[in-house]
Design an enzyme around this catalytic site. Structure first.
Site, mmCIF file in Angstrom:
data_model
loop_
_atom_site.group_PDB
_atom_site.id
_atom_site.type_symbol
_atom_site.label_atom_id
_atom_site.label_comp_id
_atom_site.label_asym_id
_atom_site.label_seq_id
_atom_site.Cartn_x
_atom_site.Cartn_y
_atom_site.Cartn_z
ATOM 1 N N SER A 210 0.705 -1.264 0.269
ATOM 2 C CA SER A 210 -0.141 -0.301 0.172
ATOM 3 C C SER A 210 0.646 0.521 0.452
ATOM 4 C CB SER A 210 -0.817 -0.255 1.241
ATOM 5 O OG SER A 210 -1.788 1.379 0.967
ATOM 6 N N ASN A 211 0.557 2.047 0.072
ATOM 7 C CA ASN A 211 1.312 3.490 0.813
ATOM 8 C C ASN A 211 0.614 4.448 1.915
ATOM 9 O OD1 ASN A 211 -1.131 4.828 -0.300
ATOM 10 N ND2 ASN A 211 -0.933 3.569 -2.307
#
Ligand code: CTP
Length: 396
Positions: A210-211
């Site tokens: 993810s980020n």
């Protein structure tokens, strides 16, 4: 400050419920958003909480009695006429019954008969009381009168019962107040799709790629568009933020989910604002068992995700974001042209005032005509207002 609430007169009616303390938080949120809040408490409300508590937060006199000399300077008719919106939170079964039948035996109910402003009622009571046929009938009467009913929510009640009856959360009531005030705004009749949050690509049942996106910019855009009267669909990847009210919410996990959800949401849309941070790559294979840590190295092989914004075609306004760490304008312009956008909002995500999770953003807006405008550091809600101003200009 929230544009739609700034300098708005809000009359908050508080009746006697164990949930009355939550109205202090609502008062605080309204005041922080720029509203001028006048509080009327019923006699029963004063048994649970003191007028001084509200007065300390609203920094204005609190009214409790139809006959007191403090109140007679202003008068309930004057108060009823000068308010932009009335919210009763919490509203007990007794107050709801009085409103439904036009009774006026105290300051709150008398003021309610005198006002022409929009009214929001947030009931709170025990579950058995809430489901009593006379309470249900009274609530239906209020709906027919055009009163907006918010909640009650399901959950644990003071009696220990788990049922419907909990006062809606202050942020939900606040959202409904904003939506009601903005109904006739400059985006009325326009449909806007906003994406937000960071997508999650599964590696195995436990792990993801993810980020750092917090979703704050996308959520601010969705809420401000709603405040300006738009019909909003918020396609949201994971965030830790409370779910906004008065809009359609489409939760997604991966970039592929987001692509499908955005395509489906775009029917008859006037604009798409892609504020989501979409993972550019996903694991080739999602292991259906947890990958064990009994090895020194693990190679993950990744496949490119579809470029959602780059592949969508249609007559809607297309707005993208460019999250950059260097050569901001050059990179953003390239993305705008490649993705055929009306304009792009670029920010440097390694700067402290515009990075992931920050409440502020410092952006540069580049449009397809070649205009560039660099905005100062602003709260994300104000950046959202500027972006939506541009959309209104293009629509006109
Ligand atoms: N975007 C998209 N689909 C993707 C990746 C990005 O629709 N698979 C959108 C984003 O929501 C954003 C814009 O495209 O509005 C630019 O996103 P960004 O990640 O900054 O750019 P990329 O095109 O992915 O380029 P790079 O990661 O190489 O900087």
């Amino acid at each position: 400050m929230t544009m739609i609430l700034n300098n708005k007169r809000i009359l908050l009616g508080v009746s006697g419920s164990i949930a009355s303390y939550k109205s202090l938080d609502l008062t605080s949120k309204l005041v922080q958003s720029g509203a001028i809040v006048d509080v009327i408490m019923t006699e029963a409300a004063c048994k649970f909480i003191t007028p001084l508590s509200f007065q300390s937060i609203s920094r204005r006199p609190v009214f409790t009695n139809l006959w007191d000399s403090n109140h007679s300077d202003i008068g309930h008719i004057e108060m009823a006429n000068s308010t932009d919106l009335v919210v009763i939170a919490p509203a007990t079964a007794n107050v709801i019954a009085k409103l439904a039948h036009g009774l006026a035996d105290d300051l709150l109910t008398t003021t309610m008969l005198a006002t022409k402003a929009k009214v929001i009622v947030a009931p709170a009571m025990d579950g058995n009381m809430y489901y009593h046929p006379s309470v249900q009938e009274n609530i239906n009467k209020l709906v027919k009168m055009g009163i907006i009913i918010v909640g009650p929510n399901e959950g644990r009640l003071a009696s220990g019962l788990v049922s419907k009856g909990r006062l809606a959360e202050p942020y939900e009531i606040l959202g409904h107040i904003r939506a009601a005030l903005g109904k006739e705004g400059d985006l009325k009749g326009k449909k806007i799709v906003v994406t937000a949050g960071g997508t999650q690509e599964p590696i195995d049942p436990v792990r993801i790629i993810s980020n750092h996106s917090s979703g704050k910019m996308g959520y601010a855009l969705a809420e401000v568009a709603r405040d300006r009267g738009a019909e909003v669909i918020l396609v949201t990847a994971a965030t830790a933020l409370p779910i906004p009210v008065s809009m359609e919410i489409v939760p997604v996990k991966t970039a592929a989910d987001m692509q499908i959800a955005v395509e489906q949401s775009l029917k008859n849309a006037h604009a798409l604002i892609m504020a989501a941070a979409i993972g550019d790559f996903r694991p080739n294979i999602e292991s259906n068992q947890k990958i064990k840590s009994d090895k020194e190295h693990l190679n993950l092989s990744l496949t490119k995700n579809p470029d959602i914004l780059g592949t969508l075609k249609g007559s809607f306004i297309k707005v993208g974001f460019a999250a950059e760490t260097q050569s901001l304008e050059t990179n953003a312009r390239k993305k705008m042209l490649e993705k055929d956008l009306d304009f792009i909002v670029a920010n440097n995500v390694i700067e402290i005032d515009s990075g992931f999770g920050s409440d502020t953003n410092r952006v540069v807006i580049l449009d397809k005509k070649g205009d560039i405008s660099a905005l100062p550091t602003l709260p994300k809600e104000e950046v959202a207002e500027r972006i939506l101003d541009r959309i209104v200009e293009i629509i006109q």
